[in-house]
Design a protein around this motif. Structure first.
Motif, PDB file in Angstrom:
ATOM      1  N   ALA A 106     -13.901   5.372   0.922  1.00  0.00           N
ATOM      2  CA  ALA A 106     -13.446   5.452   2.311  1.00  0.00           C
ATOM      3  C   ALA A 106     -14.387   4.725   3.251  1.00  0.00           C
ATOM      4  O   ALA A 106     -13.973   4.298   4.328  1.00  0.00           O
ATOM      5  CB  ALA A 106     -13.299   6.912   2.724  1.00  0.00           C
ATOM      6  N   GLY A 107     -15.659   4.585   2.876  1.00  0.00           N
ATOM      7  CA  GLY A 107     -16.595   3.830   3.685  1.00  0.00           C
ATOM      8  C   GLY A 107     -16.537   2.345   3.418  1.00  0.00           C
ATOM      9  O   GLY A 107     -16.715   1.530   4.319  1.00  0.00           O
ATOM     10  N   GLY A 108     -16.271   1.971   2.167  1.00  0.00           N
ATOM     11  CA  GLY A 108     -16.265   0.567   1.767  1.00  0.00           C
ATOM     12  C   GLY A 108     -14.956  -0.149   1.987  1.00  0.00           C
ATOM     13  O   GLY A 108     -14.864  -1.358   1.758  1.00  0.00           O
ATOM     14  N   ASN A 109     -13.888   0.592   2.392  1.00  0.00           N
ATOM     15  CA  ASN A 109     -12.566  -0.018   2.628  1.00  0.00           C
ATOM     16  C   ASN A 109     -12.009  -0.686   1.384  1.00  0.00           C
ATOM     17  O   ASN A 109     -11.370  -1.738   1.466  1.00  0.00           O
ATOM     18  CB  ASN A 109     -12.627  -1.053   3.763  1.00  0.00           C
ATOM     19  N   ASP A 110     -12.238  -0.078   0.222  1.00  0.00           N
ATOM     20  CA  ASP A 110     -11.776  -0.738  -0.993  1.00  0.00           C
ATOM     21  C   ASP A 110     -11.280   0.259  -2.042  1.00  0.00           C
ATOM     22  O   ASP A 110     -11.464   1.471  -1.913  1.00  0.00           O
ATOM     23  CB  ASP A 110     -12.868  -1.642  -1.593  1.00  0.00           C
ATOM     24  N   LEU A 111     -10.614  -0.318  -3.042  1.00  0.00           N
ATOM     25  CA  LEU A 111     -10.100   0.427  -4.189  1.00  0.00           C
ATOM     26  C   LEU A 111     -10.820  -0.099  -5.418  1.00  0.00           C
ATOM     27  O   LEU A 111     -10.855  -1.312  -5.664  1.00  0.00           O
ATOM     28  CB  LEU A 111      -8.583   0.214  -4.321  1.00  0.00           C
ATOM     29  N   LEU A 112     -11.378   0.818  -6.210  1.00  0.00           N
ATOM     30  CA  LEU A 112     -12.243   0.435  -7.314  1.00  0.00           C
ATOM     31  C   LEU A 112     -11.723   0.985  -8.636  1.00  0.00           C
ATOM     32  O   LEU A 112     -11.221   2.112  -8.706  1.00  0.00           O
ATOM     33  CB  LEU A 112     -13.668   0.965  -7.081  1.00  0.00           C
ATOM     34  N   ARG A 113     -11.844   0.177  -9.670  1.00  0.00           N
ATOM     35  CA  ARG A 113     -11.522   0.601 -11.034  1.00  0.00           C
ATOM     36  C   ARG A 113     -12.814   0.943 -11.744  1.00  0.00           C
ATOM     37  O   ARG A 113     -13.786   0.178 -11.722  1.00  0.00           O
ATOM     38  CB  ARG A 113     -10.788  -0.528 -11.773  1.00  0.00           C
ATOM     39  N   ILE A 114     -12.848   2.111 -12.367  1.00  0.00           N
ATOM     40  CA  ILE A 114     -14.009   2.549 -13.133  1.00  0.00           C
ATOM     41  C   ILE A 114     -13.550   2.789 -14.561  1.00  0.00           C
ATOM     42  O   ILE A 114     -12.705   3.657 -14.812  1.00  0.00           O
ATOM     43  CB  ILE A 114     -14.605   3.836 -12.540  1.00  0.00           C
ATOM     44  N   ASP A 115     -14.069   2.006 -15.506  1.00  0.00           N
ATOM     45  CA  ASP A 115     -13.609   2.150 -16.883  1.00  0.00           C
ATOM     46  C   ASP A 115     -14.257   3.365 -17.549  1.00  0.00           C
ATOM     47  O   ASP A 115     -15.081   4.072 -16.939  1.00  0.00           O
ATOM     48  CB  ASP A 115     -13.815   0.864 -17.686  1.00  0.00           C
ATOM     49  N   ARG A 116     -13.902   3.633 -18.783  1.00  0.00           N
ATOM     50  CA  ARG A 116     -14.350   4.855 -19.445  1.00  0.00           C
ATOM     51  C   ARG A 116     -15.855   4.900 -19.666  1.00  0.00           C
ATOM     52  O   ARG A 116     -16.420   5.962 -19.926  1.00  0.00           O
ATOM     53  CB  ARG A 116     -13.628   5.023 -20.780  1.00  0.00           C
ATOM     54  N   LYS A 117     -16.522   3.754 -19.528  1.00  0.00           N
ATOM     55  CA  LYS A 117     -17.976   3.721 -19.646  1.00  0.00           C
ATOM     56  C   LYS A 117     -18.685   3.735 -18.295  1.00  0.00           C
ATOM     57  O   LYS A 117     -19.908   3.649 -18.237  1.00  0.00           O
ATOM     58  CB  LYS A 117     -18.396   2.482 -20.443  1.00  0.00           C
ATOM     59  N   GLY A 118     -17.894   3.832 -17.216  1.00  0.00           N
ATOM     60  CA  GLY A 118     -18.487   3.899 -15.893  1.00  0.00           C
ATOM     61  C   GLY A 118     -18.713   2.564 -15.229  1.00  0.00           C
ATOM     62  O   GLY A 118     -19.325   2.504 -14.159  1.00  0.00           O
ATOM     63  N   HIS A 119     -18.210   1.467 -15.804  1.00  0.00           N
ATOM     64  CA  HIS A 119     -18.351   0.155 -15.191  1.00  0.00           C
ATOM     65  C   HIS A 119     -17.343   0.012 -14.052  1.00  0.00           C
ATOM     66  O   HIS A 119     -16.165   0.355 -14.202  1.00  0.00           O
ATOM     67  CB  HIS A 119     -18.147  -0.953 -16.233  1.00  0.00           C
ATOM     68  N   ILE A 120     -17.794  -0.550 -12.937  1.00  0.00           N
ATOM     69  CA  ILE A 120     -16.980  -0.617 -11.724  1.00  0.00           C
ATOM     70  C   ILE A 120     -16.528  -2.047 -11.454  1.00  0.00           C
ATOM     71  O   ILE A 120     -17.305  -2.991 -11.591  1.00  0.00           O
ATOM     72  CB  ILE A 120     -17.793  -0.111 -10.511  1.00  0.00           C
ATOM     73  N   SER A 121     -15.281  -2.202 -11.038  1.00  0.00           N
ATOM     74  CA  SER A 121     -14.765  -3.489 -10.579  1.00  0.00           C
ATOM     75  C   SER A 121     -13.850  -3.248  -9.384  1.00  0.00           C
ATOM     76  O   SER A 121     -13.343  -2.141  -9.175  1.00  0.00           O
ATOM     77  CB  SER A 121     -14.005  -4.222 -11.692  1.00  0.00           C
ATOM     78  N   THR A 122     -13.629  -4.286  -8.591  1.00  0.00           N
ATOM     79  CA  THR A 122     -12.826  -4.158  -7.369  1.00  0.00           C
ATOM     80  C   THR A 122     -11.362  -4.472  -7.661  1.00  0.00           C
ATOM     81  O   THR A 122     -11.041  -5.541  -8.184  1.00  0.00           O
ATOM     82  CB  THR A 122     -13.344  -5.117  -6.282  1.00  0.00           C
ATOM     83  N   LEU A 123     -10.475  -3.554  -7.308  1.00  0.00           N
ATOM     84  CA  LEU A 123      -9.039  -3.786  -7.433  1.00  0.00           C
ATOM     85  C   LEU A 123      -8.438  -4.340  -6.153  1.00  0.00           C
ATOM     86  O   LEU A 123      -7.521  -5.158  -6.196  1.00  0.00           O
ATOM     87  CB  LEU A 123      -8.325  -2.472  -7.799  1.00  0.00           C
ATOM     88  N   ALA A 124      -8.916  -3.866  -5.013  1.00  0.00           N
ATOM     89  CA  ALA A 124      -8.348  -4.310  -3.742  1.00  0.00           C
ATOM     90  C   ALA A 124      -9.341  -4.056  -2.620  1.00  0.00           C
ATOM     91  O   ALA A 124     -10.117  -3.097  -2.664  1.00  0.00           O
ATOM     92  CB  ALA A 124      -7.035  -3.578  -3.440  1.00  0.00           C
ATOM     93  N   VAL A 125      -9.311  -4.937  -1.634  1.00  0.00           N
ATOM     94  CA  VAL A 125     -10.070  -4.766  -0.396  1.00  0.00           C
ATOM     95  C   VAL A 125      -9.063  -4.715   0.745  1.00  0.00           C
ATOM     96  O   VAL A 125      -8.162  -5.553   0.823  1.00  0.00           O
ATOM     97  CB  VAL A 125     -11.076  -5.913  -0.184  1.00  0.00           C
ATOM     98  N   PHE A 126      -9.208  -3.737   1.624  1.00  0.00           N
ATOM     99  CA  PHE A 126      -8.213  -3.507   2.657  1.00  0.00           C
ATOM    100  C   PHE A 126      -8.667  -4.062   3.996  1.00  0.00           C
ATOM    101  O   PHE A 126      -9.858  -4.111   4.290  1.00  0.00           O
ATOM    102  CB  PHE A 126      -7.895  -2.021   2.759  1.00  0.00           C
ATOM    103  N   PRO A 127      -7.723  -4.459   4.828  1.00  0.00           N
ATOM    104  CA  PRO A 127      -8.069  -5.204   6.048  1.00  0.00           C
ATOM    105  C   PRO A 127      -8.568  -4.333   7.182  1.00  0.00           C
ATOM    106  O   PRO A 127      -8.147  -3.189   7.360  1.00  0.00           O
ATOM    107  CB  PRO A 127      -6.733  -5.863   6.429  1.00  0.00           C
ATOM    108  N   VAL A 128      -9.461  -4.898   7.965  1.00  0.00           N
ATOM    109  CA  VAL A 128      -9.831  -4.356   9.266  1.00  0.00           C
ATOM    110  C   VAL A 128      -8.862  -4.947  10.286  1.00  0.00           C
ATOM    111  O   VAL A 128      -8.642  -6.158  10.303  1.00  0.00           O
ATOM    112  CB  VAL A 128     -11.290  -4.709   9.617  1.00  0.00           C
TER     113      VAL A 128
END
Length: 375
Positions: free
Chosen positions: A207-229
Protein backbone atom coordinates in the motif's frame (compact mmCIF):
# COMPACT_ATOMS: atom_id res chain seq x y z
CA UNK A 1 2.17 14.10 -0.67
CA UNK A 2 2.70 11.01 1.43
CA UNK A 3 1.41 7.66 0.29
CA UNK A 4 0.51 6.42 3.76
CA UNK A 5 -3.23 7.04 4.31
CA UNK A 6 -3.78 5.97 7.87
CA UNK A 7 -3.23 9.29 9.57
CA UNK A 8 -6.41 10.48 7.94
CA UNK A 9 -8.32 7.79 9.88
CA UNK A 10 -7.83 9.76 13.10
CA UNK A 11 -11.18 11.50 12.86
CA UNK A 12 -12.86 8.23 11.91
CA UNK A 13 -11.39 6.46 14.93
CA UNK A 14 -12.90 9.11 17.18
CA UNK A 15 -16.23 8.89 15.39
CA UNK A 16 -16.20 5.09 15.47
CA UNK A 17 -15.61 5.17 19.23
CA UNK A 18 -18.71 7.30 19.69
CA UNK A 19 -20.78 5.18 17.31
CA UNK A 20 -19.56 1.99 18.90
CA UNK A 21 -20.71 3.23 22.28
CA UNK A 22 -24.08 4.53 21.10
CA UNK A 23 -25.10 1.81 18.67
CA UNK A 24 -24.74 0.82 15.03
CA UNK A 25 -24.36 3.32 12.22
CA UNK A 26 -27.53 4.38 10.45
CA UNK A 27 -28.34 2.31 7.39
CA UNK A 28 -28.38 3.76 3.91
CA UNK A 29 -31.84 3.66 2.29
CA UNK A 30 -32.69 0.19 0.99
CA UNK A 31 -34.88 -0.74 -1.94
CA UNK A 32 -38.56 -0.96 -0.98
CA UNK A 33 -39.37 -4.46 0.20
CA UNK A 34 -35.74 -5.59 0.35
CA UNK A 35 -35.18 -7.63 3.53
CA UNK A 36 -32.46 -6.43 5.88
CA UNK A 37 -29.44 -8.72 6.12
CA UNK A 38 -29.00 -10.90 9.18
CA UNK A 39 -25.84 -9.89 11.03
CA UNK A 40 -24.35 -12.02 13.81
CA UNK A 41 -21.26 -11.17 15.86
CA UNK A 42 -19.04 -14.27 15.96
CA UNK A 43 -15.90 -12.81 17.56
CA UNK A 44 -15.28 -9.87 19.89
CA UNK A 45 -12.54 -8.13 21.84
CA UNK A 46 -10.14 -7.81 18.92
CA UNK A 47 -7.39 -5.20 18.62
CA UNK A 48 -7.73 -3.37 15.30
CA UNK A 49 -8.87 -6.45 13.31
CA UNK A 50 -7.83 -6.38 9.67
CA UNK A 51 -7.59 -9.17 7.06
CA UNK A 52 -9.40 -12.46 7.43
CA UNK A 53 -9.41 -15.74 5.55
CA UNK A 54 -11.48 -18.91 5.67
CA UNK A 55 -9.92 -22.33 6.20
CA UNK A 56 -11.14 -25.93 6.37
CA UNK A 57 -13.72 -27.13 8.88
CA UNK A 58 -15.26 -23.72 9.44
CA UNK A 59 -11.97 -22.16 10.54
CA UNK A 60 -11.62 -18.38 10.26
CA UNK A 61 -8.32 -16.57 10.75
CA UNK A 62 -8.22 -12.82 11.37
CA UNK A 63 -5.22 -10.59 11.88
CA UNK A 64 -5.08 -8.01 14.67
CA UNK A 65 -2.90 -4.98 13.97
CA UNK A 66 -2.43 -4.49 17.72
CA UNK A 67 -2.30 -1.46 19.98
CA UNK A 68 -0.31 1.72 20.41
CA UNK A 69 3.31 1.18 21.39
CA UNK A 70 5.82 2.90 23.64
CA UNK A 71 8.88 2.68 21.42
CA UNK A 72 11.25 2.83 19.79
CA UNK A 73 9.45 5.07 17.31
CA UNK A 74 9.78 6.08 13.66
CA UNK A 75 8.37 9.22 12.06
CA UNK A 76 5.38 8.66 9.82
CA UNK A 77 4.98 10.53 6.55
CA UNK A 78 2.65 13.13 8.05
CA UNK A 79 4.98 13.82 10.99
CA UNK A 80 3.36 11.60 13.64
CA UNK A 81 5.56 9.14 15.51
CA UNK A 82 4.69 5.46 15.18
CA UNK A 83 5.90 3.52 18.19
CA UNK A 84 6.67 -0.17 18.37
CA UNK A 85 4.93 -2.78 20.50
CA UNK A 86 4.55 -6.54 20.39
CA UNK A 87 0.74 -6.50 20.44
CA UNK A 88 0.00 -7.80 16.93
CA UNK A 89 -1.78 -11.14 16.76
CA UNK A 90 -3.67 -13.67 14.66
CA UNK A 91 -6.95 -15.01 16.06
CA UNK A 92 -8.68 -18.23 15.10
CA UNK A 93 -12.47 -18.63 15.20
CA UNK A 94 -14.14 -22.02 14.92
CA UNK A 95 -17.34 -23.63 16.20
CA UNK A 96 -18.21 -20.69 18.42
CA UNK A 97 -14.76 -20.39 20.00
CA UNK A 98 -12.00 -17.84 19.46
CA UNK A 99 -8.37 -17.98 20.49
CA UNK A 100 -5.11 -16.35 19.46
CA UNK A 101 -2.83 -18.67 17.53
CA UNK A 102 -0.05 -16.10 17.21
CA UNK A 103 0.85 -13.28 19.58
CA UNK A 104 3.74 -10.90 20.07
CA UNK A 105 3.83 -9.78 16.44
CA UNK A 106 5.26 -6.30 15.80
CA UNK A 107 2.81 -3.41 15.75
CA UNK A 108 3.40 0.29 15.11
CA UNK A 109 0.95 2.79 16.56
CA UNK A 110 0.65 6.46 17.33
CA UNK A 111 0.78 7.26 21.03
CA UNK A 112 -2.91 8.15 21.10
CA UNK A 113 -3.78 4.94 19.20
CA UNK A 114 -5.42 6.93 16.40
CA UNK A 115 -3.54 4.80 13.87
CA UNK A 116 -2.09 1.32 14.14
CA UNK A 117 -0.14 -0.71 11.59
CA UNK A 118 0.75 -4.34 12.18
CA UNK A 119 -0.48 -7.72 10.97
CA UNK A 120 -2.64 -6.70 8.02
CA UNK A 121 -3.64 -9.87 6.16
CA UNK A 122 -3.30 -13.63 6.32
CA UNK A 123 -3.30 -16.28 3.59
CA UNK A 124 -3.23 -20.07 3.79
CA UNK A 125 -0.74 -21.38 1.21
CA UNK A 126 1.38 -24.39 0.40
CA UNK A 127 4.17 -22.57 2.29
CA UNK A 128 1.98 -22.33 5.38
CA UNK A 129 0.05 -19.47 6.97
CA UNK A 130 1.56 -16.19 5.74
CA UNK A 131 0.96 -12.76 7.27
CA UNK A 132 1.80 -9.23 6.07
CA UNK A 133 3.32 -6.92 8.69
CA UNK A 134 2.95 -3.19 8.06
CA UNK A 135 5.60 -0.49 8.23
CA UNK A 136 4.15 2.64 6.60
CA UNK A 137 7.31 4.68 6.11
CA UNK A 138 10.66 4.83 4.30
CA UNK A 139 12.29 1.39 4.71
CA UNK A 140 15.54 3.13 5.69
CA UNK A 141 13.90 4.03 9.00
CA UNK A 142 13.27 0.42 9.98
CA UNK A 143 16.77 -0.06 11.38
CA UNK A 144 16.01 2.42 14.17
CA UNK A 145 13.37 0.02 15.50
CA UNK A 146 16.07 -2.47 16.47
CA UNK A 147 15.75 -6.24 16.47
CA UNK A 148 12.20 -6.10 17.86
CA UNK A 149 11.07 -4.26 14.73
CA UNK A 150 13.11 -6.21 12.19
CA UNK A 151 10.03 -8.03 10.85
CA UNK A 152 8.03 -4.88 10.10
CA UNK A 153 7.58 -4.42 6.36
CA UNK A 154 7.76 -8.16 5.68
CA UNK A 155 5.65 -11.22 5.00
CA UNK A 156 6.16 -13.81 7.73
CA UNK A 157 5.32 -17.48 7.98
CA UNK A 158 3.69 -18.59 11.22
CA UNK A 159 5.42 -21.57 12.82
CA UNK A 160 5.23 -23.31 16.18
CA UNK A 161 8.47 -21.53 17.03
CA UNK A 162 7.14 -18.08 16.19
CA UNK A 163 7.05 -15.94 13.03
CA UNK A 164 9.77 -16.48 10.44
CA UNK A 165 10.59 -14.02 7.67
CA UNK A 166 9.28 -15.26 4.33
CA UNK A 167 9.80 -12.19 2.13
CA UNK A 168 11.13 -8.71 2.86
CA UNK A 169 8.93 -6.24 0.97
CA UNK A 170 10.50 -3.21 2.64
CA UNK A 171 13.97 -4.26 1.47
CA UNK A 172 12.57 -4.83 -2.03
CA UNK A 173 11.08 -1.32 -2.00
CA UNK A 174 14.36 0.18 -0.81
CA UNK A 175 16.31 -1.56 -3.57
CA UNK A 176 13.83 -1.09 -6.42
CA UNK A 177 11.17 1.54 -5.58
CA UNK A 178 9.01 0.39 -8.53
CA UNK A 179 6.87 3.55 -8.70
CA UNK A 180 9.83 5.92 -8.81
CA UNK A 181 9.51 8.81 -11.24
CA UNK A 182 5.86 9.43 -10.52
CA UNK A 183 4.88 12.72 -8.83
CA UNK A 184 5.37 12.84 -5.09
CA UNK A 185 6.78 9.35 -4.76
CA UNK A 186 9.67 8.14 -2.65
CA UNK A 187 10.66 4.92 -0.90
CA UNK A 188 7.70 3.81 1.22
CA UNK A 189 6.56 0.32 2.14
CA UNK A 190 3.41 -0.87 3.88
CA UNK A 191 2.70 -4.55 3.05
CA UNK A 192 -1.03 -5.10 3.12
CA UNK A 193 -3.15 -7.56 1.08
CA UNK A 194 -2.29 -11.20 0.33
CA UNK A 195 -3.70 -13.84 -2.00
CA UNK A 196 -2.45 -17.41 -2.61
CA UNK A 197 -0.89 -17.87 -6.04
CA UNK A 198 -1.13 -20.91 -8.31
CA UNK A 199 1.98 -23.04 -8.06
CA UNK A 200 2.77 -21.81 -4.54
CA UNK A 201 3.67 -18.54 -2.97
CA UNK A 202 1.47 -15.46 -2.85
CA UNK A 203 0.66 -12.16 -4.50
CA UNK A 204 0.84 -9.11 -2.23
CA UNK A 205 -0.07 -5.45 -2.36
CA UNK A 206 2.32 -2.85 -0.99
CA UNK A 207 0.00 0.00 0.00
CA UNK A 208 2.98 2.31 0.46
CA UNK A 209 4.82 1.27 -2.69
CA UNK A 210 1.78 1.54 -5.03
CA UNK A 211 2.52 -1.86 -6.50
CA UNK A 212 1.51 -5.50 -6.79
CA UNK A 213 4.20 -8.06 -6.05
CA UNK A 214 4.61 -11.77 -6.75
CA UNK A 215 6.37 -13.79 -4.06
CA UNK A 216 7.32 -17.32 -5.07
CA UNK A 217 7.40 -20.31 -2.72
CA UNK A 218 11.01 -19.53 -1.79
CA UNK A 219 10.25 -15.92 -0.91
CA UNK A 220 11.71 -14.32 -4.05
CA UNK A 221 9.92 -11.09 -4.99
CA UNK A 222 9.12 -9.68 -8.43
CA UNK A 223 6.89 -6.83 -9.61
CA UNK A 224 3.59 -7.69 -11.30
CA UNK A 225 2.18 -4.19 -11.65
CA UNK A 226 2.85 -0.58 -10.71
CA UNK A 227 -0.18 1.65 -10.25
CA UNK A 228 -0.49 5.27 -11.33
CA UNK A 229 -0.37 8.44 -9.29
CA UNK A 230 -3.23 10.64 -10.47
CA UNK A 231 -3.38 14.46 -10.42
CA UNK A 232 -6.48 15.21 -8.32
CA UNK A 233 -8.07 18.44 -7.06
CA UNK A 234 -7.35 18.83 -3.37
CA UNK A 235 -8.77 21.14 -0.71
CA UNK A 236 -8.94 24.64 -2.09
CA UNK A 237 -8.87 23.39 -5.66
CA UNK A 238 -5.11 22.93 -6.02
CA UNK A 239 -4.19 19.82 -8.02
CA UNK A 240 -2.09 17.34 -6.04
CA UNK A 241 -0.70 13.87 -6.82
CA UNK A 242 -3.13 11.28 -5.41
CA UNK A 243 -1.44 7.97 -4.67
CA UNK A 244 -3.07 4.68 -5.54
CA UNK A 245 -2.74 2.85 -2.18
CA UNK A 246 -3.60 -0.76 -3.14
CA UNK A 247 -5.09 -2.50 -0.11
CA UNK A 248 -6.36 -5.82 -1.43
CA UNK A 249 -5.81 -8.44 -4.12
CA UNK A 250 -7.80 -11.51 -5.12
CA UNK A 251 -7.61 -13.98 -7.99
CA UNK A 252 -10.73 -13.71 -10.11
CA UNK A 253 -12.77 -16.48 -11.77
CA UNK A 254 -10.93 -15.74 -15.02
CA UNK A 255 -7.49 -16.26 -13.46
CA UNK A 256 -6.57 -12.56 -13.50
CA UNK A 257 -5.64 -10.60 -10.40
CA UNK A 258 -8.06 -7.97 -9.12
CA UNK A 259 -6.78 -5.13 -6.95
CA UNK A 260 -8.83 -2.77 -4.77
CA UNK A 261 -7.75 0.85 -4.36
CA UNK A 262 -8.15 2.83 -1.16
CA UNK A 263 -6.76 6.03 -2.76
CA UNK A 264 -4.49 8.46 -0.99
CA UNK A 265 -5.26 11.99 0.11
CA UNK A 266 -7.65 13.71 -0.66
CA UNK A 267 -9.63 10.43 -0.69
CA UNK A 268 -12.29 11.58 -3.18
CA UNK A 269 -15.75 10.12 -2.74
CA UNK A 270 -16.35 7.84 -5.71
CA UNK A 271 -12.67 7.97 -6.68
CA UNK A 272 -11.64 4.38 -5.85
CA UNK A 273 -11.50 1.64 -8.47
CA UNK A 274 -11.04 -2.09 -8.86
CA UNK A 275 -8.28 -2.89 -11.33
CA UNK A 276 -7.68 -6.06 -13.34
CA UNK A 277 -4.08 -7.22 -13.67
CA UNK A 278 -2.84 -9.79 -16.18
CA UNK A 279 0.90 -10.38 -15.81
CA UNK A 280 2.80 -8.84 -18.71
CA UNK A 281 0.05 -6.32 -19.46
CA UNK A 282 -0.78 -2.87 -18.12
CA UNK A 283 -3.48 -2.82 -15.40
CA UNK A 284 -6.98 -1.92 -16.59
CA UNK A 285 -10.01 -0.59 -14.71
CA UNK A 286 -12.62 -3.30 -14.04
CA UNK A 287 -15.09 -1.26 -11.95
CA UNK A 288 -15.06 2.30 -10.63
CA UNK A 289 -17.09 4.79 -8.63
CA UNK A 290 -16.30 3.37 -5.19
CA UNK A 291 -15.09 5.15 -2.06
CA UNK A 292 -12.04 3.99 -0.09
CA UNK A 293 -11.98 0.28 -0.97
CA UNK A 294 -10.41 -1.78 1.81
CA UNK A 295 -11.14 -5.31 0.52
CA UNK A 296 -12.68 -7.22 -2.37
CA UNK A 297 -13.75 -10.81 -3.04
CA UNK A 298 -15.78 -12.85 -5.53
CA UNK A 299 -18.88 -14.80 -4.54
CA UNK A 300 -19.84 -18.29 -5.64
CA UNK A 301 -21.45 -16.93 -8.82
CA UNK A 302 -18.38 -14.94 -9.83
CA UNK A 303 -19.81 -11.58 -8.78
CA UNK A 304 -17.48 -8.95 -7.39
CA UNK A 305 -17.90 -8.05 -3.71
CA UNK A 306 -16.51 -4.68 -2.61
CA UNK A 307 -16.00 -3.52 0.98
CA UNK A 308 -15.67 0.22 1.60
CA UNK A 309 -14.04 1.16 4.91
CA UNK A 310 -16.18 4.28 4.85
CA UNK A 311 -18.89 4.92 2.29
CA UNK A 312 -18.81 8.69 2.83
CA UNK A 313 -15.05 9.17 2.59
CA UNK A 314 -12.15 9.06 5.01
CA UNK A 315 -12.38 12.78 5.67
CA UNK A 316 -16.12 12.76 6.38
CA UNK A 317 -15.90 11.81 10.04
CA UNK A 318 -18.55 9.14 9.42
CA UNK A 319 -17.29 5.61 10.17
CA UNK A 320 -20.13 3.79 8.36
CA UNK A 321 -18.82 1.33 5.79
CA UNK A 322 -20.61 -0.53 3.03
CA UNK A 323 -20.66 -4.00 1.50
CA UNK A 324 -21.51 -3.87 -2.20
CA UNK A 325 -22.15 -6.54 -4.83
CA UNK A 326 -21.40 -5.87 -8.49
CA UNK A 327 -23.31 -7.95 -11.02
CA UNK A 328 -21.66 -9.12 -14.22
CA UNK A 329 -23.64 -6.46 -16.10
CA UNK A 330 -22.29 -3.76 -13.77
CA UNK A 331 -25.46 -3.30 -11.68
CA UNK A 332 -24.74 -2.74 -7.99
CA UNK A 333 -26.49 -3.68 -4.78
CA UNK A 334 -25.60 -2.42 -1.32
CA UNK A 335 -25.82 -5.59 0.74
CA UNK A 336 -25.14 -4.04 4.14
CA UNK A 337 -24.18 -0.77 5.79
CA UNK A 338 -25.99 -0.57 9.12
CA UNK A 339 -23.68 -1.92 11.80
CA UNK A 340 -20.57 -1.72 9.62
CA UNK A 341 -18.17 0.56 11.50
CA UNK A 342 -14.82 1.01 9.72
CA UNK A 343 -14.97 -2.57 8.37
CA UNK A 344 -11.64 -3.84 7.08
CA UNK A 345 -11.98 -7.24 5.39
CA UNK A 346 -14.51 -9.55 3.76
CA UNK A 347 -14.53 -13.24 2.85
CA UNK A 348 -17.28 -15.32 1.26
CA UNK A 349 -18.29 -18.63 2.84
CA UNK A 350 -19.26 -21.80 1.02
CA UNK A 351 -22.90 -21.16 1.90
CA UNK A 352 -22.81 -17.60 0.54
CA UNK A 353 -22.46 -15.91 3.93
CA UNK A 354 -20.12 -12.93 4.20
CA UNK A 355 -17.58 -12.70 6.99
CA UNK A 356 -16.45 -9.16 7.81
CA UNK A 357 -13.83 -7.71 10.14
CA UNK A 358 -15.59 -4.83 11.86
CA UNK A 359 -14.48 -1.88 13.98
CA UNK A 360 -11.14 -2.40 12.32
CA UNK A 361 -9.63 0.86 13.58
CA UNK A 362 -10.41 0.27 17.26
CA UNK A 363 -8.54 -1.66 19.94
CA UNK A 364 -10.30 -4.02 22.32
CA UNK A 365 -13.72 -3.84 20.68
CA UNK A 366 -13.02 -5.19 17.18
CA UNK A 367 -15.38 -7.84 15.85
CA UNK A 368 -15.92 -10.44 13.18
CA UNK A 369 -19.43 -10.47 11.72
CA UNK A 370 -21.34 -13.07 9.77
CA UNK A 371 -23.70 -11.43 7.30
CA UNK A 372 -26.44 -13.38 5.54
CA UNK A 373 -28.52 -11.84 2.78
CA UNK A 374 -31.52 -13.05 0.85
CA UNK A 375 -29.63 -13.31 -2.48
Amino acid sequence: MAKHPWRWLTVLVAAATVVGAAGPALAAPRSPGAPAPRIDVIATGLDNPRGLTLGPGGLILVTEAGRAGVGPCVPGPEGADFCLSATGAVTAIQHGRQWRIATGLPSLGTRNASEVLGPHDVALTSAGALVTLGLGTDPARRASLGTAGALTGTVVRLTRYGPRRFADLAAFEAANNPDQGQPGTGPDSNPYGLAPAPGGGVVATDAGGNDLLRIDRKGHISTLAVFPVRPTPGPGGAVIPMHFVPTTVVRGPDGAWYVGQLTGFPFPVGGAKVWRVVPGHAPTVYADGFTNIIDIAFDRRGRLIVLEITKNGLLSGNPAGALIRVERNGARTELASAGLITPTSVAVGADGSFYVSNKGTLAGVGEVLRIRTSS
